[in-house]
Scaffold this motif. Sequence first.
Motif, short mmCIF file in Angstrom:
data_model
loop_
_atom_site.label_atom_id
_atom_site.label_comp_id
_atom_site.label_asym_id
_atom_site.label_seq_id
_atom_site.Cartn_x
_atom_site.Cartn_y
_atom_site.Cartn_z
N UNK A 71 0.82 -1.21 0.00
CA UNK A 71 0.00 0.00 0.00
C UNK A 71 0.86 1.26 0.00
N UNK A 72 1.88 1.22 0.86
CA UNK A 72 2.79 2.35 0.99
C UNK A 72 3.50 2.65 -0.34
N UNK A 73 3.98 1.57 -0.96
CA UNK A 73 4.73 1.71 -2.20
C UNK A 73 3.84 2.28 -3.31
N UNK A 74 2.64 1.72 -3.46
CA UNK A 74 1.75 2.18 -4.53
C UNK A 74 1.34 3.63 -4.32
N UNK A 75 1.07 3.99 -3.06
CA UNK A 75 0.72 5.39 -2.79
C UNK A 75 1.86 6.32 -3.10
N UNK A 76 3.06 5.87 -2.75
CA UNK A 76 4.25 6.68 -3.00
C UNK A 76 4.43 6.92 -4.51
N UNK A 77 4.28 5.83 -5.28
CA UNK A 77 4.43 5.95 -6.73
C UNK A 77 3.36 6.88 -7.31
N UNK A 78 2.12 6.71 -6.85
CA UNK A 78 1.02 7.56 -7.33
C UNK A 78 1.32 9.03 -7.06
N UNK A 79 1.86 9.28 -5.89
CA UNK A 79 2.16 10.66 -5.51
C UNK A 79 3.28 11.22 -6.39
N UNK A 80 4.29 10.38 -6.64
CA UNK A 80 5.44 10.81 -7.43
C UNK A 80 5.02 11.31 -8.80
N UNK A 81 4.07 10.63 -9.43
CA UNK A 81 3.68 11.03 -10.78
C UNK A 81 2.35 11.80 -10.78
N UNK A 82 1.85 12.10 -9.59
CA UNK A 82 0.65 12.95 -9.49
C UNK A 82 -0.63 12.31 -10.00
N UNK A 83 -0.85 11.03 -9.66
CA UNK A 83 -2.11 10.42 -10.06
C UNK A 83 -2.92 9.97 -8.85
N UNK A 84 -2.53 10.45 -7.65
CA UNK A 84 -3.25 10.00 -6.45
C UNK A 84 -4.73 10.40 -6.49
N UNK A 85 -5.03 11.50 -7.21
CA UNK A 85 -6.43 11.95 -7.24
C UNK A 85 -7.29 11.20 -8.26
N UNK A 86 -6.67 10.38 -9.14
CA UNK A 86 -7.47 9.63 -10.11
C UNK A 86 -7.34 8.12 -9.89
N UNK A 87 -6.80 7.73 -8.73
CA UNK A 87 -6.43 6.32 -8.57
C UNK A 87 -7.63 5.37 -8.60
N UNK A 88 -8.84 5.87 -8.44
CA UNK A 88 -9.98 4.95 -8.49
C UNK A 88 -10.80 5.10 -9.75
N UNK A 89 -10.24 5.82 -10.71
CA UNK A 89 -10.96 5.95 -11.98
C UNK A 89 -10.51 4.88 -12.96
N UNK A 90 -11.39 4.60 -13.94
CA UNK A 90 -11.05 3.62 -14.96
C UNK A 90 -10.12 4.27 -15.98
N UNK A 91 -9.05 3.55 -16.32
CA UNK A 91 -7.98 4.13 -17.13
C UNK A 91 -8.50 4.66 -18.47
N UNK A 92 -9.46 3.94 -19.06
CA UNK A 92 -10.05 4.33 -20.34
C UNK A 92 -10.51 5.79 -20.33
N UNK A 93 -11.03 6.24 -19.16
CA UNK A 93 -11.64 7.57 -19.09
C UNK A 93 -10.65 8.68 -18.78
N UNK A 94 -9.37 8.34 -18.63
CA UNK A 94 -8.38 9.37 -18.30
C UNK A 94 -7.91 10.09 -19.56
N UNK A 95 -7.42 11.32 -19.36
CA UNK A 95 -6.85 12.07 -20.49
C UNK A 95 -5.52 11.43 -20.89
N UNK A 96 -5.05 11.81 -22.05
CA UNK A 96 -3.81 11.22 -22.56
C UNK A 96 -2.64 11.48 -21.61
N UNK A 97 -2.61 12.70 -21.06
CA UNK A 97 -1.53 13.05 -20.13
C UNK A 97 -1.55 12.16 -18.90
N UNK A 98 -2.75 11.90 -18.38
CA UNK A 98 -2.85 11.05 -17.20
C UNK A 98 -2.53 9.60 -17.53
N UNK A 99 -2.92 9.16 -18.73
CA UNK A 99 -2.58 7.79 -19.13
C UNK A 99 -1.06 7.63 -19.15
#
Lengths: 234, 332
Positions: free
Chosen positions: B112-140
Amino acid sequence: MIAIFKRDFKSFFISPIGYILIGGFLFVMNFFFKLYNIDMAYADLSPLFSVIMVVLMFIMPLITMKLFSEEYKMKTDQLILTSPVSVNAVVLGKFLAALSMFGIILAGTLFWPVIITAFGAPDFANIIGNYVAIIFAAASFISIGLFISSLTENQIVSAFLSFAIFLLLYIMGLISQSTSIIWAKTLFDWISLFTRYQDFTRGLFSLQNIVYYLTVSIVFLFLTSRVLEKKRWS
Amino acid sequence: MRNMIEVNGLVKQYGQKRAVDKISFTIKDGEVVGFLGPNGAGKSTTMNIITGYLSASEGTILVDGLNVLDEPMDVRRRIGYLPEQPPLYLDMTVMEYLNFVYELKGAKAPREEHLNEVCEMVGIDNVSHRIIKNLSKGYKQRVGLAQALIGNPDVLILDEPTVGLDPKQIIDIRNMIKDLGKSRTVILSSHILPEIQAICERVLVINNGQIVADDTPENLSSTLSNGHRLALRILGESDDVLAALSAIEGIKNAEALEEKEPGAFDYIIEVKQNEDVRKAISQKLSEKNLPILLMKPLDLSLEDIFLKLTTEEVSEDVENNPDLSNGEEEVG
């Protein structure tokens, strides 16, 4: 392997395909169950397993079509094949995911023996034998489908090609029943996955045929690994 | 410092075509290196071979001293790879996907710690529960980068990480890569030149499957340009101006271009190595009553370098007619 297995198994239920397969299979099979066993008050389930073999021809390509084709198409094979997992583990994970999917579909028929028992005296050995045998038969269908899927990035091509191969094997079985040419009969009987199932429906648990299904599965799983390995060298 | 990646005599043959032709290079631990080259130069193929997606026809690759062929699993554990098209399962949520990658890579860090850390590093912690298909190209692309970071690999290999993104997203991803490069060895490829300049401390220019240059972006620029050049816009007759300029010590060559403003011409001046003639020019021209409207240095840009290195004949356009109004030609 476990990661691959989990993802591929779950993916059947993320898209509607898993539910459609379960629904379609149970609809068709229960129709035959009513026809053969309820309406005619017949305690033997064996004829139903012959029908399942034919239905497998249609549903197996739908289970296996995307296993590798979709990975190629979405380029996710680049993730999988550069992760610290062996090619064999990837192939095995996908194979087991598809087999488990079939297991779920088949589990929907487990109420048949219950109903039969309530109204008559079924031959349990025969029923268990048929369930075991159909799983081995399905395993060989899956490994052939998995192999075909590893050859193309187009799911539709993958499904049709698998179906065409199953159909060819089925037709071989039909020919072997009507032909009088001995060598053709022997050859087709030997090859056809369908003809081989007839022993089980006759109530004969043929270990030889189980070994045959197992061998077909292993051979095609091996070939699938080779295809993936060869892609690196192409 | 130890060598992180050693590539020796790498060849990849596709039928008759050699995609990679005897490439050799060494990358030290902690270096941030750019592969620069046009499409089809062999950048992606080289990356695919280092990551083990493809096998080499000839040559050896060592990652952290381990041979890619002999110890593929140990090598792969050390590399995080973001291919040109991020390998995403579009129907999964970001978290489901990262969990899958975590299990696939057999990562050891607390999940959990590692995944949260990685999400934070690339700034995707706020979309972590969204379906990837619906993300913008930058977020993908960020999710793709997150995937590469799982398992804390020593080496990051990023194939065209900013391709197809909008300018804001490009800047975000570049800054992220710069941060990541502080504690990791990074190889990234690009055919966008300013990108390599912005991120990398070393550039390998690849063309037709061969390395044609290996240097810092700055060194490349100075070795290839003989002295430096100045661009000027001066009010007055061009003959007068050229006469005045030719009298100045340190100017190798002066050339008049067209009239850009009424009565004012543009000039390109080649200056001898290690000379600063700006003061002399300014004084001389004001003596002659020839006002300078514009003066700026004109270094050889990476675009020019690229053309010099990768084409047999130096492009006349780039050499002789740099447009003064085009500020992007300069090395920043």
